[in-house]
Enzyme design. Structure first.
Site, PDB file in Angstrom:
ATOM      1  N   CYS A 179       0.800  -1.226   0.000  1.00 52.97           N
ATOM      2  CA  CYS A 179       0.000   0.000   0.000  1.00 52.97           C
ATOM      3  C   CYS A 179       0.830   1.272   0.000  1.00 52.97           C
ATOM      4  O   CYS A 179       0.295   2.362  -0.214  1.00 52.97           O
ATOM      5  CB  CYS A 179      -0.944   0.002   1.207  1.00 52.97           C
ATOM      6  SG  CYS A 179      -2.112  -1.386   1.198  1.00 52.97           S
ATOM      7  N   HIS A 258      12.725   1.182   5.030  1.00 53.02           N
ATOM      8  CA  HIS A 258      12.553  -0.224   4.653  1.00 53.02           C
ATOM      9  C   HIS A 258      13.117  -1.108   5.764  1.00 53.02           C
ATOM     10  O   HIS A 258      14.276  -0.984   6.126  1.00 53.02           O
ATOM     11  CB  HIS A 258      13.264  -0.513   3.331  1.00 53.02           C
ATOM     12  CG  HIS A 258      12.730  -1.711   2.614  1.00 53.02           C
ATOM     13  ND1 HIS A 258      12.688  -2.955   3.178  1.00 53.02           N
ATOM     14  CD2 HIS A 258      12.199  -1.858   1.373  1.00 53.02           C
ATOM     15  CE1 HIS A 258      12.162  -3.824   2.326  1.00 53.02           C
ATOM     16  NE2 HIS A 258      11.850  -3.176   1.210  1.00 53.02           N
ATOM     17  N   HIS A 343      -2.016  19.570   7.269  1.00 53.67           N
ATOM     18  CA  HIS A 343      -2.901  18.507   6.788  1.00 53.67           C
ATOM     19  C   HIS A 343      -2.172  17.170   6.815  1.00 53.67           C
ATOM     20  O   HIS A 343      -0.978  17.088   6.509  1.00 53.67           O
ATOM     21  CB  HIS A 343      -3.382  18.815   5.364  1.00 53.67           C
ATOM     22  CG  HIS A 343      -3.974  20.179   5.210  1.00 53.67           C
ATOM     23  ND1 HIS A 343      -5.239  20.504   5.641  1.00 53.67           N
ATOM     24  CD2 HIS A 343      -3.442  21.324   4.695  1.00 53.67           C
ATOM     25  CE1 HIS A 343      -5.474  21.777   5.388  1.00 53.67           C
ATOM     26  NE2 HIS A 343      -4.402  22.302   4.820  1.00 53.67           N
ATOM     27  N   HIS A 347      -2.615   6.725   5.165  1.00 57.06           N
ATOM     28  CA  HIS A 347      -3.215   5.637   4.385  1.00 57.06           C
ATOM     29  C   HIS A 347      -4.378   5.001   5.126  1.00 57.06           C
ATOM     30  O   HIS A 347      -4.248   4.569   6.276  1.00 57.06           O
ATOM     31  CB  HIS A 347      -2.151   4.585   4.073  1.00 57.06           C
ATOM     32  CG  HIS A 347      -2.718   3.292   3.573  1.00 57.06           C
ATOM     33  ND1 HIS A 347      -3.589   3.227   2.496  1.00 57.06           N
ATOM     34  CD2 HIS A 347      -2.558   2.016   4.015  1.00 57.06           C
ATOM     35  CE1 HIS A 347      -3.926   1.965   2.302  1.00 57.06           C
ATOM     36  NE2 HIS A 347      -3.324   1.214   3.194  1.00 57.06           N
ATOM     37  N   ASN A 380     -10.452   0.620   1.763  1.00 54.94           N
ATOM     38  CA  ASN A 380      -8.996   0.600   1.583  1.00 54.94           C
ATOM     39  C   ASN A 380      -8.717   0.383   0.101  1.00 54.94           C
ATOM     40  O   ASN A 380      -8.842  -0.725  -0.419  1.00 54.94           O
ATOM     41  CB  ASN A 380      -8.393  -0.527   2.418  1.00 54.94           C
ATOM     42  CG  ASN A 380      -6.879  -0.608   2.302  1.00 54.94           C
ATOM     43  OD1 ASN A 380      -6.278  -0.028   1.399  1.00 54.94           O
ATOM     44  ND2 ASN A 380      -6.245  -1.337   3.202  1.00 54.94           N
TER      45      ASN A 380
END
Length: 458
Positions: A179, A258, A343, A347, A380
């Site tokens: 995602c 990562h 703002h 996700h 989603n």
């Protein structure tokens, strides 16, 4: 003799003066050339567009429950679990699913998967070209990301073929990156725009449900059925200086974290077969803990770039107390990110994810509203959800010139990625012709999302 020496000196002085002036001019020109050759080119977000499927794709809770009964592969316990997940997910009654999963019987085949991809990708790109007025032939870079559907020819090739782009266009298809792949695509586009002069980069983000519904009974794989829905978005970036006055935002930072070297992080979201050989995406019980660690690392890198000095100082004091003075019981200082951003586009992965981020970052309901309403209205939609959230803020008329926007997303691997944008102008609430996905119904938002929704029919 003295007189001759004086004359010679008088002759050399203006010559040295001229040479010195020429040398200084050469050095100045060299500095300017080096500066222009090495400086980072600004990257502008010209505009973006989100795919809004038609009413034939509406997936109410009742529709979802009916369709889950059709295959006959789920046990009653698995059906009840999916209903429970849906009730707690934060999704409303107007999310969308592809026609392949809404038909009777369901039709999960390659042709339908291509159709779903073309609906989302082509519609987003068409709207983007209409909004920007840019010709497809002027676009020099095309990046399409879709985690679970990677056909041959690639999705980027599909776009190039459909819109007749020029032969020299650079194309990339990103798969298997979860995602957060949309922000990885933005970062890739940024890197390419630093190298290639005066061009446009188009980033298209989507996910594909047709071939990726799980029809088994492993609970760790059933959650994705309840929360993922159909969607897509297309974004146009530019490094052309003249586009600054027409663009909405400037890209300020991208930060990628990562955690794939850690085995627990690597395996917490995994596409695999269950004990019966049915393919699905398994979510580990460690997912929230792994996401928290990735978020911590990401904001540790991002914080010094965006936070005011006062917040950085307080954070540093906490670190010194714990690491240097070995003071036990010191609570970690959570920086006030509302002093860095106006703002937040987080996700819309699910209610639990949003609840955790709201607590961790100390955000208000107003700050979380775009993410929660996107989850409620569209579900989603994977990496495209960030753009539905920004479209919500625009539809509400919240974006003022100079406002800073933080987009943050999580993905398999495990990754946490951020992008920071600065508004170059105020963005007024869209007119009906603006093609904002919220434009017909924004007056009805925000809505109250109950903690547990009751299925209309069981």
């Amino acid at each position: 003799m003295v007189g001759n020496t004086t004359k010679f000196t008088n002759f050399l002085e203006p010559l040295f003066s001229q040479l010195t002036g020429l040398l200084c001019l050469a050095i100045l020109i060299s500095i300017i050339i080096i500066h222009h050759a090495t400086r980072r080119r600004p990257v502008y977000l010209f505009d973006f567009a989100c795919f809004k499927p038609g009413d034939s794709h509406k997936c109410t809770r009742e529709t979802f429950f009916r369709q889950m009964r059709l295959p006959g592969t789920f046990t009653e316990e698995s059906l009840a679990f999916q209903v429970k997940m849906l009730e707690r997910s934060g999704l409303g009654e107007s999310t969308y699913a592809p026609s392949s999963l809404l038909s009777v019987p369901m039709n999960s085949c390659m042709a339908e998967a291509r159709k779903e991809a073309m609906d989302a990708v082509f519609s987003s790109v068409e709207l983007l070209l209409i909004k920007t007025g840019v010709n497809a032939s002027d676009i020099g870079i095309v990046i399409v990301n879709c985690s679970l559907f990677n056909p041959t020819p690639s999705l980027s090739a599909m776009v190039i073929n459909r819109f007749g782009m020029r032969e020299g266009v650079m194309s990339y298809s990103l798969g298997g990156m979860g995602c957060s792949a949309g922000l990885i695509a933005i970062d890739l586009a940024k890197q390419l725009l630093q190298v290639h002069k005066s061009t446009y980069a188009m980033v298209v983000s989507t996910e594909n449900m047709t071939l990726n519904g799980y029809m088994g009974n492993n609970r760790s794989m059933l959650v994705t059925n309840s929360i993922f829905r159909m969607g897509g978005a297309a974004v146009l970036l530019s490094n052309i200086p003249a586009d600054r006055r027409r663009s909405k935002y400037e890209l300020v930072h991208t930060v990628r974290t990562h955690k794939g070297a850690d085995s627990r992080s690597y395996g917490c979201v995994s596409q695999e077969e269950d004990a019966d050989g049915t393919v699905g995406v398994a979510l580990s019980k460690d997912l929230m803990a792994v996401a928290g660690e990735a978020l911590k690392d990401n904001i540790t890198t991002l914080g010094p770039l965006v936070l005011p000095l006062s917040e950085q100082f307080l954070f540093l004091i906490t670190i010194l107390k714990k690491k240097v003075f070995l003071m036990s019981g010191v609570k970690p200082y959570i920086p006030n990110f509302t002093r860095a951003f106006e703002h937040f586009c987080i996700h819309a992965g699910g209610r639990a994810v949003l609840d955790q981020l709201e607590r961790s970052l100390g955000l208000s309901e107003w700050h979380m509203e775009p993410s929660r309403m996107t989850l409620y209205r569209f579900g989603n939609t994977s990496s495209s959800s960030l753009w539905y959230e920004l479209a919500y803020a625009e539809a509400k008329g919240r974006i003022c010139r100079g406002d800073r926007v933080w987009q943050i997303a999580f993905g398999s691997g495990f990754k946490c990625n951020s992008a920071v944008w600065r508004a170059l102008r105020a963005v007024p609430p869209p007119a009906k012709s603006n093609h904002n996905p919220w434009m017909d119904e924004i007056g009805g938002f925000p809505v109250v999302v109950p903690k547990v929704a009751t299925l209309a029919s069981k």
